[in-house]
Motif scaffolding. Structure first.
Motif, PDB file in Angstrom:
ATOM      1  N   PHE A 123       0.933  -1.125   0.037  1.00 33.59           N
ATOM      2  CA  PHE A 123       0.167   0.010   0.009  1.00 33.59           C
ATOM      3  C   PHE A 123       0.855   1.153   0.030  1.00 33.59           C
ATOM      4  CE2 PHE A 123      -2.522  -3.266   2.004  1.00 33.59           C
ATOM      5  CZ  PHE A 123      -3.709  -3.205   1.492  1.00 33.59           C
ATOM      6  N   ALA A 124       0.557   2.312  -0.576  1.00 35.57           N
ATOM      7  CA  ALA A 124       1.422   3.498  -0.893  1.00 35.57           C
ATOM      8  C   ALA A 124       0.324   4.927  -0.971  1.00 35.57           C
ATOM      9  CB  ALA A 124       2.317   3.456  -1.964  1.00 35.57           C
ATOM     10  N   LEU A 125       1.052   5.804  -0.408  1.00 33.59           N
ATOM     11  CA  LEU A 125       0.337   7.150  -0.188  1.00 33.59           C
ATOM     12  C   LEU A 125       1.598   7.977  -0.991  1.00 33.59           C
ATOM     13  CD1 LEU A 125      -1.956   8.990   0.269  1.00 33.59           C
ATOM     14  CD2 LEU A 125      -1.100   9.021   2.730  1.00 33.59           C
ATOM     15  N   TYR A 126       1.021   8.631  -1.963  1.00 31.03           N
ATOM     16  CA  TYR A 126       2.070   9.525  -2.551  1.00 31.03           C
ATOM     17  C   TYR A 126       1.618  10.944  -3.111  1.00 31.03           C
ATOM     18  CZ  TYR A 126       0.417   7.917  -7.102  1.00 31.03           C
ATOM     19  OH  TYR A 126      -0.427   7.723  -8.160  1.00 31.03           O
ATOM     20  N   THR A 127       2.449  11.700  -3.366  1.00 27.39           N
ATOM     21  CA  THR A 127       1.965  13.282  -3.931  1.00 27.39           C
ATOM     22  C   THR A 127       3.039  13.498  -5.209  1.00 27.39           C
ATOM     23  OG1 THR A 127       1.103  15.143  -3.416  1.00 27.39           O
ATOM     24  CG2 THR A 127       3.243  14.528  -2.441  1.00 27.39           C
ATOM     25  N   VAL A 128       2.671  14.519  -5.778  1.00 25.28           N
ATOM     26  CA  VAL A 128       3.784  15.007  -6.609  1.00 25.28           C
ATOM     27  C   VAL A 128       4.241  16.279  -5.941  1.00 25.28           C
ATOM     28  CG1 VAL A 128       2.399  14.320  -8.878  1.00 25.28           C
ATOM     29  CG2 VAL A 128       1.765  16.414  -7.794  1.00 25.28           C
ATOM     30  N   ASP A 129       5.137  16.826  -6.760  1.00 22.79           N
ATOM     31  CA  ASP A 129       6.046  17.788  -6.249  1.00 22.79           C
ATOM     32  C   ASP A 129       5.471  18.988  -5.422  1.00 22.79           C
ATOM     33  OD1 ASP A 129       7.971  16.603  -7.233  1.00 22.79           O
ATOM     34  OD2 ASP A 129       8.339  17.768  -9.019  1.00 22.79           O
ATOM     35  N   ASP A 130       4.159  19.298  -5.946  1.00 20.29           N
ATOM     36  CA  ASP A 130       3.521  20.433  -5.214  1.00 20.29           C
ATOM     37  C   ASP A 130       2.612  20.151  -4.171  1.00 20.29           C
ATOM     38  OD1 ASP A 130       1.405  19.275  -6.723  1.00 20.29           O
ATOM     39  OD2 ASP A 130       1.136  20.949  -7.792  1.00 20.29           O
ATOM     40  N   ALA A 131       2.455  18.739  -4.016  1.00 21.62           N
ATOM     41  CA  ALA A 131       1.781  18.197  -2.746  1.00 21.62           C
ATOM     42  C   ALA A 131       0.330  18.559  -2.724  1.00 21.62           C
ATOM     43  CB  ALA A 131       2.676  18.432  -1.573  1.00 21.62           C
ATOM     44  N   PHE A 185      -9.578  11.206   0.347  1.00 25.19           N
ATOM     45  CA  PHE A 185      -8.701  12.193   0.899  1.00 25.19           C
ATOM     46  C   PHE A 185      -9.083  13.556   0.443  1.00 25.19           C
ATOM     47  CE2 PHE A 185      -6.119   8.336   0.407  1.00 25.19           C
ATOM     48  CZ  PHE A 185      -5.351   8.490   1.719  1.00 25.19           C
ATOM     49  N   ASP A 186     -10.405  13.823   0.179  1.00 24.83           N
ATOM     50  CA  ASP A 186     -10.961  15.249  -0.176  1.00 24.83           C
ATOM     51  C   ASP A 186     -10.659  16.107   1.059  1.00 24.83           C
ATOM     52  OD1 ASP A 186     -11.222  14.401  -2.617  1.00 24.83           O
ATOM     53  OD2 ASP A 186     -13.653  14.365  -2.245  1.00 24.83           O
ATOM     54  N   PRO A 187     -10.923  15.701   2.284  1.00 24.06           N
ATOM     55  CA  PRO A 187     -10.878  16.552   3.468  1.00 24.06           C
ATOM     56  C   PRO A 187      -9.247  17.026   3.787  1.00 24.06           C
ATOM     57  CG  PRO A 187     -12.225  14.626   3.888  1.00 24.06           C
ATOM     58  CD  PRO A 187     -11.597  14.345   2.769  1.00 24.06           C
ATOM     59  N   VAL A 188      -8.333  15.999   3.365  1.00 27.52           N
ATOM     60  CA  VAL A 188      -6.850  16.217   3.596  1.00 27.52           C
ATOM     61  C   VAL A 188      -6.585  17.162   2.463  1.00 27.52           C
ATOM     62  CG1 VAL A 188      -4.704  15.019   3.528  1.00 27.52           C
ATOM     63  CG2 VAL A 188      -6.504  13.972   4.568  1.00 27.52           C
ATOM     64  N   ILE A 189      -6.865  16.933   1.160  1.00 19.33           N
ATOM     65  CA  ILE A 189      -6.578  17.959   0.064  1.00 19.33           C
ATOM     66  C   ILE A 189      -6.854  19.409   0.497  1.00 19.33           C
ATOM     67  CG2 ILE A 189      -6.999  18.180  -2.182  1.00 19.33           C
ATOM     68  CD1 ILE A 189      -6.991  15.082  -2.555  1.00 19.33           C
ATOM     69  N   ALA A 190      -8.445  19.283   1.054  1.00 19.21           N
ATOM     70  CA  ALA A 190      -8.933  20.654   1.293  1.00 19.21           C
ATOM     71  C   ALA A 190      -7.979  21.365   2.130  1.00 19.21           C
ATOM     72  CB  ALA A 190     -10.165  20.361   1.734  1.00 19.21           C
ATOM     73  N   LEU A 191      -7.465  20.778   3.205  1.00 25.96           N
ATOM     74  CA  LEU A 191      -6.783  21.263   4.324  1.00 25.96           C
ATOM     75  C   LEU A 191      -5.200  21.729   3.901  1.00 25.96           C
ATOM     76  CD1 LEU A 191      -6.338  21.720   7.278  1.00 25.96           C
ATOM     77  CD2 LEU A 191      -5.101  19.667   7.754  1.00 25.96           C
TER      78      LEU A 191
END
Length: 111
Positions: free
Chosen positions: A36-44, A96-102
């Motif tokens: 399982f992984a959780l990743y983001t691109v450069d701008d997070a 992850f919508d709530p996390v992305i909003a924060l």
């Protein structure tokens, strides 16, 4: 300037990951998850969950191994250990919508 509520962020990340990865396990009850992984691109600004199963890896390995275009190391690097190439990439991302909003300053507390 705004101050991020890191306790809220930590809690939202844990809850979101639990929801996303539980959804994946429910979708594939007869498969064996190995990563399982959780990743983001450069701008997070977006978080992406990803996961893979032994069965999914076997399917893609079979498909590409016979092509002769990949070495064993290439198969492992591209299809076994690269979250971007897993069958379950971005499944459950809406959790992850709530996390992305924060993260995107829509849920920060002003100083």
């Amino acid at each position: 300037m705004a101050e991020v509520d890191f306790e809220l962020l930590r809690r939202l990340l844990a809850e979101s990951a639990r929801r996303a990865f539980s959804k994946l396990r429910e979708m594939r009850p007869n498969e064996t998850f190995y990563a399982f992984a959780l990743y983001t691109v450069d701008d997070a600004v977006v978080l992406s969950p990803s996961a893979n199963t032994e069965e999914a890896y076997a399917r893609v390995r079979s498909k590409y191994a016979s092509s002769g275009k990949f070495t064993e190391a290439g198969l492992l690097g591209n299809f076994r250990w690269s979250p971007y190439d897993w069958e379950c990439d971005c499944v459950g991302v809406e959790a992850f919508d709530p996390v992305i909003a924060l993260i995107n300053d829509r849920g920060v507390r002003p100083i």
